[in-house]
Design a protein around this motif. Structure first.
Motif, short mmCIF file in Angstrom:
data_model
loop_
_atom_site.label_atom_id
_atom_site.label_comp_id
_atom_site.label_asym_id
_atom_site.label_seq_id
_atom_site.Cartn_x
_atom_site.Cartn_y
_atom_site.Cartn_z
N THR A 271 0.84 -1.20 0.00
CA THR A 271 0.00 0.00 0.00
C THR A 271 0.87 1.25 0.00
O THR A 271 0.66 2.18 -0.80
N ILE A 272 1.85 1.28 0.87
CA ILE A 272 2.74 2.45 0.95
C ILE A 272 3.49 2.62 -0.36
O ILE A 272 3.66 3.74 -0.85
N ASP A 273 3.92 1.52 -0.96
CA ASP A 273 4.59 1.59 -2.26
C ASP A 273 3.69 2.27 -3.29
O ASP A 273 4.14 3.09 -4.08
N ARG A 274 2.41 1.95 -3.29
CA ARG A 274 1.47 2.56 -4.24
C ARG A 274 1.22 4.03 -3.93
O ARG A 274 0.96 4.81 -4.83
N LEU A 275 1.25 4.39 -2.66
CA LEU A 275 1.00 5.79 -2.29
C LEU A 275 2.13 6.72 -2.73
O LEU A 275 1.88 7.88 -3.02
N PHE A 276 3.34 6.22 -2.75
CA PHE A 276 4.48 7.05 -3.19
C PHE A 276 4.62 6.93 -4.70
O PHE A 276 5.52 6.29 -5.22
N ARG A 277 3.73 7.57 -5.42
CA ARG A 277 3.73 7.49 -6.88
C ARG A 277 4.83 8.32 -7.52
O ARG A 277 5.43 7.92 -8.50
N PHE A 278 5.08 9.49 -7.00
CA PHE A 278 5.92 10.46 -7.69
C PHE A 278 7.38 10.43 -7.26
O PHE A 278 8.27 10.59 -8.07
N SER A 279 7.62 10.23 -6.01
CA SER A 279 8.98 10.24 -5.48
C SER A 279 9.04 9.21 -4.36
O SER A 279 8.49 9.43 -3.28
N LYS A 280 9.68 8.08 -4.64
CA LYS A 280 9.66 6.96 -3.72
C LYS A 280 10.98 6.86 -2.95
O LYS A 280 12.03 6.67 -3.54
#
Length: 143
Positions: free
Chosen positions: A77-86
């Motif tokens: 989920t967190i991986d998906r939330l950081f779309r622009f700058s991970k």
């Protein structure tokens, strides 16, 4: 349909409230609050990904949400939330979660506390014709 394998509270504990607001509040201008729609979409997508890997061995949705499942769901989920700058740690955690899911899918690891189930229809006889054979070795021996 997937059920959520983690909650807003799980994500908030992992990220912190301010960071969660930062990655979900996509309004312009920002609202300064968690966008539950964005968060829920990411949670359900992560849960669906888990179902994709585990479905053949355990059936879906999983009957129990263990700590391992919850942790994997949070990482994805967190991986998906950081779309622009991970951040690197987010990527590493998601990669580790996907490796674990691949191992589970390939039978190299299991989900402790969850009984594996045969895939739907496994072992069932779909159709059996009991009428005598029209062509057989015996019937065609003179041809």
């Amino acid at each position: 349909m997937s059920i959520p394998y983690c909650t807003r509270t799980d994500i908030e504990l992992d990220l912190g409230r301010e960071r969660l607001i930062e990655v979900t509040d996509l309004a312009d201008p920002t609202m300064g609050m968690v966008n539950d729609s964005v968060l829920n979409k990411a949670i359900l997508a992560a849960s669906g990904e888990i179902d994709t890997y585990t479905g053949a061995r355990y059936g879906v949705p999983l009957p129990t949400v263990t700590e391992l499942v919850r942790d994997i769901a949070s990482a994805l989920t967190i991986d998906r939330l950081f779309r622009f700058s991970k951040p690197e740690e987010v990527q590493k955690r998601a990669d580790a979660a996907r490796r674990t899911l691949r191992d589970i899918s390939n039978g190299l690891a299991s989900l402790p506390g969850i009984d594996s189930a045969a895939p739907s229809g496994a072992g069932a006889v779909l159709y059996r014709d009991t009428s005598p054979a029209v062509f057989s070795r015996e019937g065609l021996k003179d041809y």
